[in-house]
Each structure stands twice: as C-alpha cells, then as structure tokens.
Scaffold this motif. Structure first.
Motif, PDB file in Angstrom:
ATOM      1  N   UNK A 298     102.762  37.393 -26.588  1.00 27.90           N
ATOM      2  CA  UNK A 298     102.695  38.968 -26.463  1.00 27.90           C
ATOM      3  C   UNK A 298     102.355  39.638 -27.687  1.00 27.90           C
ATOM      4  N   UNK A 299     101.651  40.778 -27.938  1.00 26.27           N
ATOM      5  CA  UNK A 299     101.793  41.397 -29.072  1.00 26.27           C
ATOM      6  C   UNK A 299     102.817  42.416 -29.456  1.00 26.27           C
ATOM      7  N   UNK A 300     103.310  42.711 -30.474  1.00 26.68           N
ATOM      8  CA  UNK A 300     104.275  43.714 -30.639  1.00 26.68           C
ATOM      9  C   UNK A 300     104.255  43.916 -32.338  1.00 26.68           C
ATOM     10  N   UNK A 301     103.777  45.303 -32.531  1.00 28.97           N
ATOM     11  CA  UNK A 301     103.633  45.839 -33.808  1.00 28.97           C
ATOM     12  C   UNK A 301     102.332  45.286 -34.493  1.00 28.97           C
ATOM     13  N   UNK A 302     101.458  44.769 -33.767  1.00 30.32           N
ATOM     14  CA  UNK A 302     100.001  44.275 -34.166  1.00 30.32           C
ATOM     15  C   UNK A 302     100.211  42.878 -34.334  1.00 30.32           C
ATOM     16  N   UNK A 303     101.449  42.135 -34.383  1.00 38.62           N
ATOM     17  CA  UNK A 303     101.456  40.792 -34.602  1.00 38.62           C
ATOM     18  C   UNK A 303     101.932  39.943 -33.205  1.00 38.62           C
ATOM     19  N   UNK A 304     101.628  38.833 -33.089  1.00 38.25           N
ATOM     20  CA  UNK A 304     101.908  38.044 -31.965  1.00 38.25           C
ATOM     21  C   UNK A 304     102.913  37.092 -31.977  1.00 38.25           C
ATOM     22  N   UNK A 305     103.702  37.232 -30.955  1.00 34.44           N
ATOM     23  CA  UNK A 305     104.965  36.394 -30.603  1.00 34.44           C
ATOM     24  C   UNK A 305     104.868  35.495 -29.635  1.00 34.44           C
ATOM     25  N   UNK A 306     105.817  34.544 -29.264  1.00 42.13           N
ATOM     26  CA  UNK A 306     105.898  33.702 -28.283  1.00 42.13           C
ATOM     27  C   UNK A 306     107.358  33.508 -27.755  1.00 42.13           C
ATOM     28  N   UNK A 307     107.610  33.514 -26.520  1.00 45.39           N
ATOM     29  CA  UNK A 307     108.659  33.446 -26.077  1.00 45.39           C
ATOM     30  C   UNK A 307     108.579  32.087 -25.303  1.00 45.39           C
ATOM     31  N   UNK A 308     109.705  31.329 -25.833  1.00 48.17           N
ATOM     32  CA  UNK A 308     109.745  29.931 -24.915  1.00 48.17           C
ATOM     33  C   UNK A 308     110.472  30.030 -23.757  1.00 48.17           C
ATOM     34  N   UNK A 309     110.097  29.598 -22.540  1.00 46.66           N
ATOM     35  CA  UNK A 309     110.819  29.970 -21.088  1.00 46.66           C
ATOM     36  C   UNK A 309     112.211  29.057 -20.954  1.00 46.66           C
ATOM     37  N   UNK A 310     112.062  27.988 -21.770  1.00 40.57           N
ATOM     38  CA  UNK A 310     113.266  27.149 -21.482  1.00 40.57           C
ATOM     39  C   UNK A 310     114.293  27.668 -22.361  1.00 40.57           C
ATOM     40  N   UNK A 311     114.223  27.922 -23.447  1.00 39.66           N
ATOM     41  CA  UNK A 311     115.230  28.269 -24.415  1.00 39.66           C
ATOM     42  C   UNK A 311     115.484  29.960 -24.423  1.00 39.66           C
ATOM     43  N   UNK A 312     114.222  30.545 -23.837  1.00 35.13           N
ATOM     44  CA  UNK A 312     114.127  32.087 -24.041  1.00 35.13           C
ATOM     45  C   UNK A 312     114.606  32.834 -25.484  1.00 35.13           C
ATOM     46  N   UNK A 313     114.161  31.792 -26.363  1.00 34.20           N
ATOM     47  CA  UNK A 313     114.009  32.424 -27.852  1.00 34.20           C
ATOM     48  C   UNK A 313     112.792  32.811 -28.208  1.00 34.20           C
ATOM     49  N   UNK A 314     112.479  33.785 -29.102  1.00 35.24           N
ATOM     50  CA  UNK A 314     111.088  34.210 -29.644  1.00 35.24           C
ATOM     51  C   UNK A 314     110.785  33.959 -30.914  1.00 35.24           C
TER      52      UNK A 314
END
Length: 589
Positions: A301-317
C-alpha cells in the motif's frame, strides 16, 4: 476618482501576457519529483540501489497504485509502470507510452501484469509480461475500463466499467480472458472495488467507492458496506459496518482485509469470516493508507507517497525503499508560456499597468510601454489574488510560503516582500485594500471575516458565519466601514455593515432574499448590491411546470436617514382645469 480603463486595455494586457513566460528552476524541478536522499540500508551485501550511480541513489516518493507478487512490486510513477524487487532497490521501467498506465495487477501465477492503459484515445484493459514486453490490448469498448484484479486461476482479468450502465455514474463488473474475446458481465447490478474468494465462487465488493475523492471522513450515502455476493447461489450478505468508510476489500483465505477511516484516518483492518470479528492492523494518524493491493502473502500500500508491505503471517509492516532512476523529463527547467494559466488580475489605480497571478507567480504588465515584471519569481511557492493599493505603492497578495496562506505586501516596482499576517491555518480569500491604503479585508474557509492594519499586523475578526462562506465585499470611501454578505439559516445571504470605530455590526437587509456583492458608491451615500428578488415565471417548453430566469437585479439603499432615495416614487397626475389655466397664464406673461 479616475475612470476605470476600458476592456480594450485589458485585452492589450492579455495579448502582452502571451509573450510573458516563467522559468521553472532546477531546485523546484527536483522537489516536484518527490525525491530525497535515501537513508543507509542495513544489508550484508550491497543492494542494487547502493551500487547504482549517485544520481540514482534516491528514495522515490509519489509512487501510486502498487501491487505485489512473491518477489516483485509493480507501481505507477509519472504515468508509467515500474517494477522493483520486493525488498526494494532500483526500479525498472516497463512502459513508456505518452498515455497514462494505471492500476497494475500481477496475475496470481506472477507471469503477467494487467493494467488500464490510456492508449489510442481510450481507456482499456491491457496485459504485459511481468518481465516486460509489448502491451496487448484486451478490451475495445469506448467506455472506461478499470482493472481490479484476476481470477484465482490467472486466466481472466476482472475490471469495472460503465459500458453497460444506464447512467455513467455507476459501474458494473466484467471478466475478460487473458487470450482476449468478448468480456463477460457478472450478475451484480452495481459494483466498484472487488476481490474474488480463493475458490472464485464469491466476491467481496463495494457498490460504490470514493477512492478519488478529496474529502475526509465522509459519512453519507456513498459509503456502503462491504458486501459478499455468491455467484452460484445468488445470495448476498454484508460485513458488519463501522462508523467510517470501508473500502478496498481483499479476500485471502478465510479473511477479508480492507481499509477504513472509522478512527479518523484510513488504516488496514481484517475481518475473520469464521469468528465474525474485525481487528485493526495499522495505526497511521498523519496519512491515509491508499491503494492497498493483495499479493500471495502480503498487502502492499501507499502511505505518504512511500510504499509499505504488510506481511499477512506476522502482521508486521515494513517500508519498501525503492529508487526510480527516471529521466524526469517533465521536471526539467524550462520556459513556459503563462497565458493560459491566468487566474486573477487587478488594474493599477491609473490603469497603465495590471497585475496578474499565473502559475503561482505575481507579474505586472504595462498597457503600452515597458516590460513585464515578475515580482515574486518563487518556484515552489504559490502566490495568488494580487491587488494594487489605491496609492499605487504596494501590491498585496496571498502566499503559502510558510505552508499556510498568509498576506504579504511587495513594492509594485519590485523589492523585498513584507509579511502582514502570521496566524494562517486555513484557506483564505481576498485581500481587499481600504481606500486609505492602511487596511486589508479578507475572509477564510472557517466562515470568518477579518481585517488587518498593515502597520500593526494584528488581524481583527469582524464576523463569524454559521451556514456558509462570508463574502467580503467593499470598503466605504472613508475606510471606516466594511460591507459584506453572510448566509443565514435559509441559506440566503443578507448584507451587513461593520463599523471599525464602534466595533459593531449593522444589518442592512433581512436575508429573506439572497443579497450579495455589496459595493459603496464613491460619495458614500448609497450601498449597491445584487439581489435575487425578481420572480417572472416562464412556462417550460418540455414539461408542465414554471421556470424562473433572470431573478437577479441591482439594488441600492441609502446610508443616511435624511438622504433622498435615487429611486423615489414618482406619479404623473392629471391637473384640474383651473391649474391648467393658471399655468397657461404664467407661460404667456
């Protein structure tokens, strides 16, 4: 007071402005790309970005519409598709067509990327190998086709389109084969953001969506619940609704992920279909989560113009540090004609020059002789609403140099600017000079009206609206009064006068009619204004009802009790015979 120049002078000024140009500076050009130095990356081996040339080692912002596969991330930057390793690094361009590419989606097997392309004068579905290659067009309808995703078997692309909508304001769902052919319409009467269940038997979707709207915390009728529709059983159910707007459903296993602004900011949530429980996954407060997209084991996803990934298993970003080594051709310094970008203008007191705002700069132009002057020449800063002081010395304007709109002054021949206000926190309108060249009238988006003395620099609030924007109107010739229009409970505006000496407000009209645009006459005897109080019904040509046109007229009120009305009632009366004889006798003597 000298007469105003004719429209011929304005036309001459506009022609002169055609020759006026602004130079976009290199510093502003770089800032416009959203690039800034990348912080050091902790890695045991040099990354691709770390071994790239210095000009490429920049952390890129303004990346949009991302999607993620098991080893790559695809996104849109400057209207083109780019792909980078999932861990970040130097991105590689996939497309370079002048038309925009939007909404890229990896196929579940990772071999293809479907996207919406604005090629050939239309908006259609295209597909390209994930390693790059020539895009292949799959849809050919004149309607707008926006890619949403794939079927789980990677054989068909899901898209939304208004091609079959009675009204183009809503969309329906379609599937088109990877090999092409006629699209298949799904049996959902109205749908937008959609995701397939793992077995492709059901969809999670919203009937409408507001992902392109600029408003925040919307709670109206265009905020539907996320629905689940069974394509085989023809049944429908809804996820529990929160107080906010729920969007971007993403179905993974027995969980539906989505974003919601129920806490005030768009964040990621998950809904467990087994336990029927909803849980928040991210806690952003400054920027919304935008354009989330589901991959095999993560959500990007995008947040503040940067890209992030949320790992579904650990739910860590984790942030994905991506560097786009683009030629940023549109950010190069260049000379631009500003003739088509004029927004506001004002004439000098004598009419020999005019001041314009174009592309965020303040420029003055002579009617006949001389050259144009760019008074601000400030790339990266937006100045607007310039107005010449009555004595011709100053030009006042609004500027967002500090991050908020403040009022500034600048000598009309050029020189250092003078800041007048320092309390900006909301969008502002105006300013308007007082005839004595000492005060400025302005108003803001919080429905407040103000004036400020340019020497004291202490804003004084005149009035506060409740039902709509106060429209700043005019100063009296002696600069002791301000006239303005303020909406009332019936949403019709009334005219008011404010005494600077008494610090008191006086109503002029009662607000029954809609009265606006008050203007003092030059002698201070009358106050002119526009009012919608003419009601001349006209029969409709196509239906049996009345329409009301030309309801607005120009009206005036006297400002002193003993001032004669310029429109006093007159009546022609027939004179009696004796009066006629006396008049005839007087005329012959």
């Amino acid at each position: 007071m000298k007469p105003m120049p004719t429209m011929v002078a304005v036309c001459v000024l506009l022609v002169g402005l055609l020759r006026t140009a602004l130079v976009i500076s290199p510093a502003a050009a770089l800032s416009a790309t959203g690039l800034k130095p990348v912080p050091p990356l902790r890695a045991s081996k040099p990354s691709v970005a770390a071994t790239a040339p210095p000009e490429a080692r920049l952390e890129t912002r303004l990346m949009r519409y991302p999607d993620i596969s098991k080893d790559s991330v695809v996104f849109v930057y400057a209207g083109d598709l780019w792909v980078s390793p999932r861990a970040g690094g130097l991105a590689r361009r996939l497309t370079a067509h002048p038309g925009d590419e939007l909404f890229p989606k990896f196929s579940p097997d990772g071999k293809w990327i479907a996207f919406t392309g604005e090629y050939d004068g239309n908006t259609d579905v295209y597909v390209i190998p994930s390693e790059g290659g020539e895009p292949r067009r799959l849809t050919f309808h004149p309607g707008d086709d926006f890619v949403l995703g794939w079927t789980p078997d990677s054989k068909k692309i899901l898209f939304r389109s208004n091609r079959a909508s009675a009204l183009a304001r809503y969309q329906r769902l379609f599937l088109v084969s990877l090999e092409g052919g006629l699209p298949e319409m799904l049996p959902v009467p109205r749908a937008s953001l959609t995701s397939f269940s793992p077995d492709a038997q059901r969809i999670a979707y919203t009937s409408t969506s507001q992902e392109f709207r600029t408003w925040k915390r919307y709670r109206g009728g265009w905020s539907p619940a996320i629905g689940i529709y069974d394509l085989k059983k023809n049944t429908y159910e809804e996820l529990p609704r929160g107080k906010g707007m729920d969007m971007f459903p993403m179905w993974h296993g027995n969980t539906i992920y989505f974003i919601s602004d129920r806490d005030g900011t768009m964040n990621l949530y998950r809904y467990d279909l087994g336990s029927k429980q909803t849980r928040q996954l991210t806690s952003y407060q400054e920027y919304d989560v935008k354009w989330p997209s589901l991959g095999p084991d993560a959500i990007v996803y995008e947040n503040g113009g940067l890209l992030y990934a949320l790992d579904l298993a650990s739910e860590k970003t984790s942030k994905i540090p991506i560097s786009v080594a683009s030629d940023v051709i549109t950010a190069r310094p260049e000379i631009k004609s500003v003739a088509a970008r004029i927004r506001t203008f004002n004439l000098s007191p004598s009419g020999v020059r005019a001041v314009f705002e174009a592309r965020g700069d303040i420029v003055t132009i002579p009617v006949e002789h001389g050259s144009a002057r760019n008074l601000t020449a400030s790339p990266g800063v937006h100045e607007l609403n310039p107005v010449w002081s009555p004595d011709g010395k100053w030009i006042a304007y609004l500027s967002d140099r500090t991050g908020e709109y403040e009022i500034y002054l600048r000598p009309q021949k050029g020189g250092d600017e003078v800041r007048v206000t320092s309390d900006g926190g909301v969008y502002r309108y105006g300013p308007l000079w007082s005839p004595d060249n000492k005060k400025l009238l302005y108003w803001d988006k919080k429905l407040r009206l103000w004036y400020v003395d340019i020497e004291k620099k202490q804003p004084v609030q005149i009035d506060q609206g409740e039902y709509g924007d106060i429209e700043g109107g005019d100063w009296s010739p002696d600069s002791r009064w301000a006239a303005y229009a303020k909406p009332g409970p019936n949403l019709s505006s009334a005219i008011y006068l404010y005494s600077l000496e008494q610090k008191k407000i006086f109503p002029v009209t009662d607000g029954f009619y809609d009265d606006t645009n008050p203007v003092f006459d030059h002698n201070g005897k009358y106050l002119y204004f526009l009012s919608q109080r003419f009601f001349y019904p006209s029969a409709g040509r196509f239906d049996q009802r009345f329409n009301y046109y030309s309801t607005t007229g120009i009206f005036a009120v006297t400002l002193k009790a003993d001032e004669a009305s310029p429109f006093a009632l007159q009546s022609d009366e027939e004179k009696e015979a004796a009066e006629k004889d006396d008049k005839k006798k007087n005329d012959t003597e």
